[in-house]
Enzyme design. Structure first.
Site, PDB file in Angstrom:
ATOM      1  N   ALA A 257       0.804  -1.025  -0.147  1.00 13.32           N
ATOM      2  CA  ALA A 257       0.285   0.091   0.393  1.00 13.32           C
ATOM      3  C   ALA A 257       1.040   0.920  -0.106  1.00 13.32           C
ATOM      4  O   ALA A 257       2.136   0.770   0.778  1.00 13.32           O
ATOM      5  CB  ALA A 257      -0.920   0.092   1.107  1.00 13.32           C
ATOM      6  N   ASP A 258       0.187   2.395  -0.642  1.00  9.00           N
ATOM      7  CA  ASP A 258       1.026   3.413  -0.711  1.00  9.00           C
ATOM      8  C   ASP A 258       0.514   4.211  -0.012  1.00  9.00           C
ATOM      9  O   ASP A 258       1.575   5.880   0.386  1.00  9.00           O
ATOM     10  CB  ASP A 258       1.371   4.209  -2.009  1.00  9.00           C
ATOM     11  CG  ASP A 258       2.457   3.427  -2.896  1.00  9.00           C
ATOM     12  OD1 ASP A 258       3.574   4.179  -3.165  1.00  9.00           O
ATOM     13  OD2 ASP A 258       2.100   2.158  -3.407  1.00  9.00           O
ATOM     14  N   ARG A 259      -0.838   4.077   0.041  1.00  6.08           N
ATOM     15  CA  ARG A 259      -1.705   4.663   1.631  1.00  6.08           C
ATOM     16  C   ARG A 259      -3.229   4.427   2.105  1.00  6.08           C
ATOM     17  O   ARG A 259      -3.472   3.664   1.049  1.00  6.08           O
ATOM     18  CB  ARG A 259      -1.995   6.796   0.924  1.00  6.08           C
ATOM     19  CG  ARG A 259      -3.171   7.102   1.907  1.00  6.08           C
ATOM     20  CD  ARG A 259      -2.792   8.674   1.485  1.00  6.08           C
ATOM     21  NE  ARG A 259      -1.247   9.233   1.005  1.00  6.08           N
ATOM     22  CZ  ARG A 259      -1.178  10.825   1.247  1.00  6.08           C
ATOM     23  NH1 ARG A 259      -1.737  11.722   1.914  1.00  6.08           N
ATOM     24  NH2 ARG A 259       0.119  11.213   0.561  1.00  6.08           N
TER      25      ARG A 259
END
Length: 386
Positions: A257-259
């Site tokens: 995940a990036d965010r």
């Protein structure tokens, strides 16, 4: 068992592996300024949310380390206010390199907070600079240990889920998207770390990974890492995910995940949402593996996550080794960039990320544990894993 490191540091010297040349050429390039760090992040010479946060923090630490050793000392070390006027714009500049990954903003905010704390404590500029160096290096150091923790949490959770359904917990097939191993982090990896943990503990049969077009992080980087780790693996085109689920027993999908928003909506490499929809159709657990630093409690849901759109030309080009292979006098394989679309294509949709709604995610794993949704709920309570 260790993968190829994305960042090497020796004192104030930093090198990164140029991921644009992988898997055919392993080239480490020096990062000697904050501007070079910004370019490396923006051009994707380094990528992966934890890795770009680490590089930003280390670039600031390196810059200050060189300043402390120079004679005469630069003017920004004469007072705390001068130091702030020098460092804060550089932190703001680094943050602009890639907007979606929360780790980059988290690293720059953490350094900004350390700067302000030093000023509030009436420390002198050189002491504050040394504190910032320690903080920047700590941001990088913390990554490997937390990756191993979340890999263990997630791997054991998945094995337990399989056993609850009557399986042995052995010979598991697990699919991943993009690249989330040592090249995307400071070491071991997040989702690929989970797969590595299953392999190390004798629970994995095959790791399946998508090519992850248009930038091919899967076919270039994940393939390279899995080969290096000698983990049995199978590559598939992004459009083959549904077919894979129809004809193979897949125990779970693990993605990074990036965010992650407060409700569990998750931004990750484009194509993750597609895989989540198909996983839900086939009843396959869909697991997000990411550090606490990726959870953004300031946003309620995925609609507030900024989505980076890459230059359209990137979706029209492919880079790789010339085939049949040819080498120069130094033994380096010749590479080339080729256009695979008609010249002058005007309509190109090229987002780097998509958002997977929490309702399609089975579990979110951080270094603090595993979060699952309460029965009947479509969102997560992440309070126990942040």
């Amino acid at each position: 068992m260790a993968g190829l490191a994305s960042i090497r540091r020796n004192g104030h010297k930093i090198e990164i592996v140029n991921q644009l040349l992988l898997p055919h050429t392993v080239e480490f390039i020096p990062i000697t300024s904050i501007e070079e760090a910004h370019d490396a992040i923006k051009s994707m010479k380094i990528r992966g949310a934890p890795a770009i946060g680490s590089l930003a923090a280390l670039a600031v630490a390196s810059d200050l380390g060189r300043a402390l050793e120079s004679a005469p000392a630069p003017s920004f070390l004469e007072s705390p206010q001068a130091l702030k006027e020098y460092i804060q714009p550089k932190l703001d500049y680094l943050y602009t390199a890639r907007p979606t990954a929360v780790n980059l903003g988290g690293a720059t905010r953490r350094l900004a907070n350390a700067l302000q704390s030093g000023i509030n404590a009436a420390k002198d500029a050189k002491t504050i600079a040394r504190d910032l160096i320690a903080e920047g290096q700590a941001i990088d150091d913390e990554d490997v240990s937390r990756n191993k923790a979340m890999a263990k949490w997630g791997g054991e959770w998945l094995v337990d889920q399989v056993k609850q359904k009557g399986g042995s917990g052995k010979e598991l097939n697990v699919m991943t998207v993009c690249n989330t191993g040592s090249l995307a982090t400071s070491g071991y990896g997040t989702a690929l770390g989970l797969i590595t943990y299953l392999h190390e503990t004798g629970h994995l049969q095959n790791a399946y990974f998508t090519q992850s077009t248009p930038y091919h992080q899967g076919s270039r980087l994940t393939a390279f890492e899995l080969q290096s780790l000698q983990i049995p693996s199978v590559m598939l085109c992004d459009s083959m995910v549904g077919s894979l689920f129809q004809h193979n027993n897949i125990a779970g999908i693990a993605v990074g995940a990036d965010r992650i928003a407060r409700n569990g909506d998750t931004a990750n490499k484009v194509g993750t949402y597609n895989a989540a929809v198909l996983a839900a159709r086939h009843g396959i657990p869909f697991i997000v593996v990411a550090p606490v630093s990726t959870v953004d409690l300031d946003i309620a849901d995925g609609s507030s996550i900024p989505i980076e759109h890459r230059p359209p030309l990137e979706a029209c080009l492919v880079r790789g080794a010339l085939f049949p292979f040819s080498e120069n006098a130094e033994g380096t394989r010749a590479q080339a960039t080729v256009m695979v679309t008609p010249e002058g294509l005007t309509g190109v949709y090229n987002p780097s990320f998509d958002v997977t709604p929490a309702e399609l995610i089975t579990a979110i794993v951080t270094e603090k544990g595993v979060a699952i949704k309460e029965k009947g709920q479509t969102s997560f309570d992440l309070s126990k894993v942040v």
